[in-house]
Design a protein around this motif. Structure first.
Motif, PDB file in Angstrom:
ATOM      1  N   VAL A  45     -12.284  -1.371  -3.961  1.00 50.67           N
ATOM      2  CA  VAL A  45     -11.151  -0.704  -3.590  1.00 50.67           C
ATOM      3  C   VAL A  45     -10.940   0.637  -4.474  1.00 50.67           C
ATOM      4  N   VAL A  46     -10.709   1.611  -3.499  1.00 55.52           N
ATOM      5  CA  VAL A  46     -10.783   2.940  -4.125  1.00 55.52           C
ATOM      6  C   VAL A  46      -9.594   3.720  -4.080  1.00 55.52           C
ATOM      7  N   LEU A  47      -9.065   4.377  -5.148  1.00 55.60           N
ATOM      8  CA  LEU A  47      -7.892   5.213  -5.426  1.00 55.60           C
ATOM      9  C   LEU A  47      -8.293   6.778  -5.149  1.00 55.60           C
ATOM     10  N   VAL A  48      -8.130   7.287  -4.135  1.00 56.82           N
ATOM     11  CA  VAL A  48      -8.647   8.628  -4.085  1.00 56.82           C
ATOM     12  C   VAL A  48      -7.476   9.551  -4.624  1.00 56.82           C
ATOM     13  N   LYS A  71      -8.926  -0.654 -16.380  1.00 57.59           N
ATOM     14  CA  LYS A  71      -8.258  -2.069 -16.702  1.00 57.59           C
ATOM     15  C   LYS A  71      -8.871  -2.687 -15.570  1.00 57.59           C
ATOM     16  N   TYR A  72      -9.125  -2.130 -14.060  1.00 60.36           N
ATOM     17  CA  TYR A  72      -9.398  -3.298 -13.257  1.00 60.36           C
ATOM     18  C   TYR A  72     -10.980  -2.974 -12.602  1.00 60.36           C
ATOM     19  N   ALA A  73     -11.741  -2.113 -13.282  1.00 59.64           N
ATOM     20  CA  ALA A  73     -13.064  -1.898 -12.721  1.00 59.64           C
ATOM     21  C   ALA A  73     -13.773  -2.969 -12.530  1.00 59.64           C
ATOM     22  N   ALA A  74     -13.604  -4.113 -13.555  1.00 60.23           N
ATOM     23  CA  ALA A  74     -14.420  -5.552 -13.416  1.00 60.23           C
ATOM     24  C   ALA A  74     -14.013  -6.117 -12.022  1.00 60.23           C
ATOM     25  N   ARG A  75     -12.985  -5.799 -11.483  1.00 59.57           N
ATOM     26  CA  ARG A  75     -12.535  -6.552 -10.371  1.00 59.57           C
ATOM     27  C   ARG A  75     -12.588  -5.535  -9.191  1.00 59.57           C
ATOM     28  N   GLY A  76     -13.854  -4.452  -9.342  1.00 57.51           N
ATOM     29  CA  GLY A  76     -14.025  -3.928  -8.088  1.00 57.51           C
ATOM     30  C   GLY A  76     -13.235  -2.592  -7.846  1.00 57.51           C
ATOM     31  N   PHE A  77     -12.345  -2.162  -8.728  1.00 50.34           N
ATOM     32  CA  PHE A  77     -11.393  -0.987  -8.405  1.00 50.34           C
ATOM     33  C   PHE A  77     -12.092   0.153  -9.028  1.00 50.34           C
ATOM     34  N   GLU A 154       3.685   1.501  -9.447  1.00 52.17           N
ATOM     35  CA  GLU A 154       3.406   1.850  -7.900  1.00 52.17           C
ATOM     36  C   GLU A 154       1.936   1.868  -7.761  1.00 52.17           C
ATOM     37  N   PHE A 155       1.103   2.546  -8.578  1.00 56.66           N
ATOM     38  CA  PHE A 155      -0.234   2.384  -7.974  1.00 56.66           C
ATOM     39  C   PHE A 155      -0.718   1.035  -8.445  1.00 56.66           C
ATOM     40  N   GLU A 156      -0.350   0.485  -9.417  1.00 53.07           N
ATOM     41  CA  GLU A 156      -0.792  -0.940  -9.555  1.00 53.07           C
ATOM     42  C   GLU A 156      -0.388  -1.837  -8.391  1.00 53.07           C
ATOM     43  N   ALA A 157       0.866  -1.820  -8.003  1.00 50.30           N
ATOM     44  CA  ALA A 157       1.283  -2.670  -7.118  1.00 50.30           C
ATOM     45  C   ALA A 157       0.602  -2.417  -5.763  1.00 50.30           C
ATOM     46  N   ALA A 158       0.253  -1.154  -5.538  1.00 48.62           N
ATOM     47  CA  ALA A 158      -0.459  -0.931  -4.511  1.00 48.62           C
ATOM     48  C   ALA A 158      -2.059  -1.600  -4.287  1.00 48.62           C
ATOM     49  N   LEU A 160      -3.335  -4.016  -6.525  1.00 53.33           N
ATOM     50  CA  LEU A 160      -3.651  -5.242  -7.097  1.00 53.33           C
ATOM     51  C   LEU A 160      -3.661  -6.130  -5.886  1.00 53.33           C
ATOM     52  N   PRO A 161      -3.026  -6.279  -4.955  1.00 52.39           N
ATOM     53  CA  PRO A 161      -3.241  -7.202  -3.737  1.00 52.39           C
ATOM     54  C   PRO A 161      -4.417  -7.255  -2.912  1.00 52.39           C
ATOM     55  N   LEU A 162      -5.230  -5.910  -3.148  1.00 51.37           N
ATOM     56  CA  LEU A 162      -6.604  -5.672  -2.710  1.00 51.37           C
ATOM     57  C   LEU A 162      -7.701  -6.018  -3.424  1.00 51.37           C
ATOM     58  N   LEU A 163      -7.395  -6.393  -4.905  1.00 51.00           N
ATOM     59  CA  LEU A 163      -8.392  -6.463  -5.729  1.00 51.00           C
ATOM     60  C   LEU A 163      -8.906  -7.927  -5.691  1.00 51.00           C
ATOM     61  N   ALA A 164     -10.088  -8.297  -6.103  1.00 45.62           N
ATOM     62  CA  ALA A 164     -10.861  -9.668  -6.296  1.00 45.62           C
ATOM     63  C   ALA A 164      -9.905 -10.346  -7.484  1.00 45.62           C
ATOM     64  N   LYS A 165      -9.803 -11.645  -7.156  1.00 44.35           N
ATOM     65  CA  LYS A 165      -9.240 -12.422  -8.358  1.00 44.35           C
ATOM     66  C   LYS A 165      -9.995 -12.435  -9.512  1.00 44.35           C
TER      67      LYS A 165
END
Lengths: 166, 459
Positions: A45-48, A71-77, A154-158, A160-165
């Motif tokens: 999941v990429v934030l450009v 914070k979320y790198a380990a979940r594929g962000f 707002e970024f986090e909310a966008a 989180l639903p896309l990240l691995a559990k």
């Protein structure tokens, strides 16, 4: 051949590889190389985040986006920052700026004269406003656009639903 | 020499009777836009941007633009010491038609003349561009943002610069700074470490009055990042200027270039203002003749655009008698894009805004020009099914109704950032950026065959 080398350099610099040196902080990139860098990130999941040194709201949100990546790198962000500063300012403004203020951030930087040619890789209808960020899911599809300085929530909310559990 | 265009120029395309691209509401009876021959102004091997255009009372077409050449491999120690490392390659150039341009074709152009007198003097880009205006004697007046260094702090500054040519554009006087020195230091938060900015300005010439406007950061703080509109006025044709002062200070967007026009004896100055709720909408402030102070700016176009960012969006304005025309991008309406508003009471109130390019994926960067005979032309760049192209609509009834959308018959590639001015004969001249080269073309708008109009009717 030069183009292949350039694309390879971008990919190596942005997909793992050896630790960044000062010279790696800023990676001049054309639209094709940017496209390749995005393709290399499928499965994540990429934030450009398009930013510029002259855009104060961009600079305000960048530290929080860097924290978000940690914070979320380990979940594929992953955060993929792209400077839209003028290519003429690459060595005299942007590289020293990054080294001074954001030494942890590796960023692409447009090599093409036209800002829109870079953003058009992810959004053909960009309205030429900074900062603008796009959330791409793990298939490379744009799932959200966030424009103007936004709270990190707002970024986090966008994303989180896309990240691995966890 | 980079600018080596021959005096005899080669027209690219002869075009007229452009087809419309808008929806079914466009009828053949509506106004028709006609185009002359696009002409390249800047060098093919340069990197032109930020053009401005003005047409004199004698019909001569004047063009100003920035050329941003590749930077030197290493900035000179002198440039580094002066804080000019990043701008040393920006140059300001000027050309004019060799005589009145009263047909669709410019027969010859002057050689390019460099406007700035020293390297590193110019700071600008596509949406922070230099502006020019003319007086009735054929003098050319130029406003641009310049680089300077604070005597107090030694840090870089962006300053409001003015120069003029009194020999018909053959040469320009050394630039002079119009703003007084600011005492605050924003170098920790501003691009490039600038301590203060007096930038994103414009120019209005009327008789011997030369009025320069810019956005000033002298009252900006780290917490309150709003700018203010400032003004300096010359009453002797630009020979001397009075002290600068605030025109209005109502939360002006610090990165949205100003635009000025005159309606009767009133001066109009457009900006974007941040309104309660964070809406950064277009506003036009009027001032009476000779007035030092502008009235509170009037909100235009119901943009309702909530954005905490860098819009870099000018509100373009033009005026003819008591009619005032404004065109601006807003992201607060659905669809987002360029909206047009008009006032029929000298800018005191504005009628509801209309979308100029229905169906475009995005439209932006409008310019507007008007003439007393009711001609109004609006140009902008937009994307329909590819890269950016320039589009126009024309009116012959003071903006009450418009033609359909017409695409500028520009060469292939990206065409963007249009600028317009009206000639004495009621035709308009359009300058734009074609890839990295500045072009101009003549545009005329004629009424429908039966005298009626079709296309877009405004409120």
């Amino acid at each position: 051949m030069q183009r292949v080398l350039a694309v390879t350099a971008v990919l190596v610099a942005l997909v793992g590889g050896p630790p960044a040196s000062a010279g790696d902080l800023l990676i001049p990139t054309d639209p094709a190389e940017f496209r390749a860098a995005l393709d290399a990130r499928r499965e994540r999941v990429v934030l450009v985040n398009f930013w510029a040194t002259w855009c104060r709201p961009c600079l305000k949100e960048l530290p929080e986006l860097i924290s978000l990546e940690k914070k979320y790198a380990a979940r594929g962000f992953e955060l993929l920052a792209v400077s839209l500063d003028d290519p003429a300012d690459q060595e005299t403004i942007v590289r020293p700026f990054l080294a001074k203020w954001f030494p942890e951030l590796r960023s692409l930087m447009r090599r093409s004269p036209d800002m829109d040619s870079m953003v058009s890789v992810v959004d053909a209808a960009w309205n030429e406003v900074l900062p603008t960020s796009y959330v791409l899911d793990n298939s490379g599809r744009v799932r959200a656009r966030l424009q103007g300085g936004k709270p990190v929530g707002e970024f986090e909310a966008a994303i989180l639903p896309l990240l691995a559990k966890p | 020499m980079r600018h080596s265009l021959p005096l005899a120029i080669t027209p690219l395309v002869a075009c007229s009777a452009i087809g419309f691209m808008a929806g079914s509401s466009v009828g053949l009876a509506g106004p028709t836009l006609n185009f002359g021959e696009p002409v390249a102004i800047s060098a093919a091997d340069g990197r032109g941007m930020g053009p401005d255009i003005a047409v004199g009372a004698d019909g001569v077409v004047h063009v100003l633009w920035i050329d941003k050449a590749p930077p030197p491999a290493e900035p000179s120690p002198e440039d580094v010491a002066a804080g000019h490392t990043h701008t040393a390659t920006d140059q300001l150039w000027y050309r004019r038609s060799a005589g009145p341009a009263t047909t669709g074709r410019i027969a010859a152009l002057s050689s390019p003349v460099r406007v700035n007198s020293r390297d590193g003097e110019v700071w600008g880009f596509a949406v922070s561009k230099p502006e020019l205006d003319l007086d009735s004697r054929g003098n050319v007046h130029v406003f641009f943002t310049g680089n300077d260094t604070s005597e107090k702090t030694g840090k870089g500054l962006l300053v409001a610069r003015y120069t003029r040519s009194t020999d018909g554009g053959a040469s320009f006087a050394p630039g002079r700074t119009l703003n007084s020195a600011a005492t605050n230091d924003l170098s920790a938060v501003m691009h490039g470490g600038f301590a203060a900015a007096h930038a994103f300005g414009t120019l209005l010439v009327d008789g011997d009055d030369v009025q320069a406007f810019w956005i000033d950061t002298r009252d900006m703080t780290e917490k309150d990042t709003a700018g203010a509109a400032w003004r300096a006025v010359s009453r002797d044709g630009g020979q001397t200027f009075g002290p600068d002062h605030a025109a209005y200070a109502d939360n002006v967007c610090p990165c949205c270039q100003l635009s000025a026009a005159k309606s009767g004896d009133r001066v109009l100055l457009s900006s974007r203002v941040t309104y309660p709720g964070g809406f950064r909408d277009s506003a036009v402030g009027p001032a009476g003749a000779g007035s030092e102070q502008f009235e509170p700016p009037v909100r235009v176009g119901e943009g309702q655009w909530k954005i905490e960012g860098c819009p870099l969006k000018r509100t373009a304005i033009a005026a003819a008698d008591r009619n005032v025309y404004a065109a601006a991008y807003t992201g607060g309406r659905d669809p987002a894009g360029v909206y047009f508003s008009r006032s029929i009471d000298g800018g005191r109130t504005y009628l509801p805004a209309i979308l100029m390019h229905p169906g475009a994926a995005v439209s932006d960067s409008p310019a507007v020009a008007s003439a007393p005979n009711g001609t109004v032309i609006v140009a902008w760049h937009a994307k329909t099914d590819g890269g950016r192209r320039v589009f126009l609509r024309g009116s012959t009834d003071g903006g009450a109704s418009f033609s359909g959308v017409a695409e500028l018959p520009a060469p292939a590639g990206i065409s963007a950032y249009p600028e317009l001015d009206i000639a004495p004969d009621g035709s308009a001249w359009l300058a734009w950026l074609q890839e990295q080269q500045v072009y101009v073309v003549r545009v005329t708008v004629s009424p429908g065959r039966d005298g009626s109009v079709a296309g877009l009717r405004t409120p």
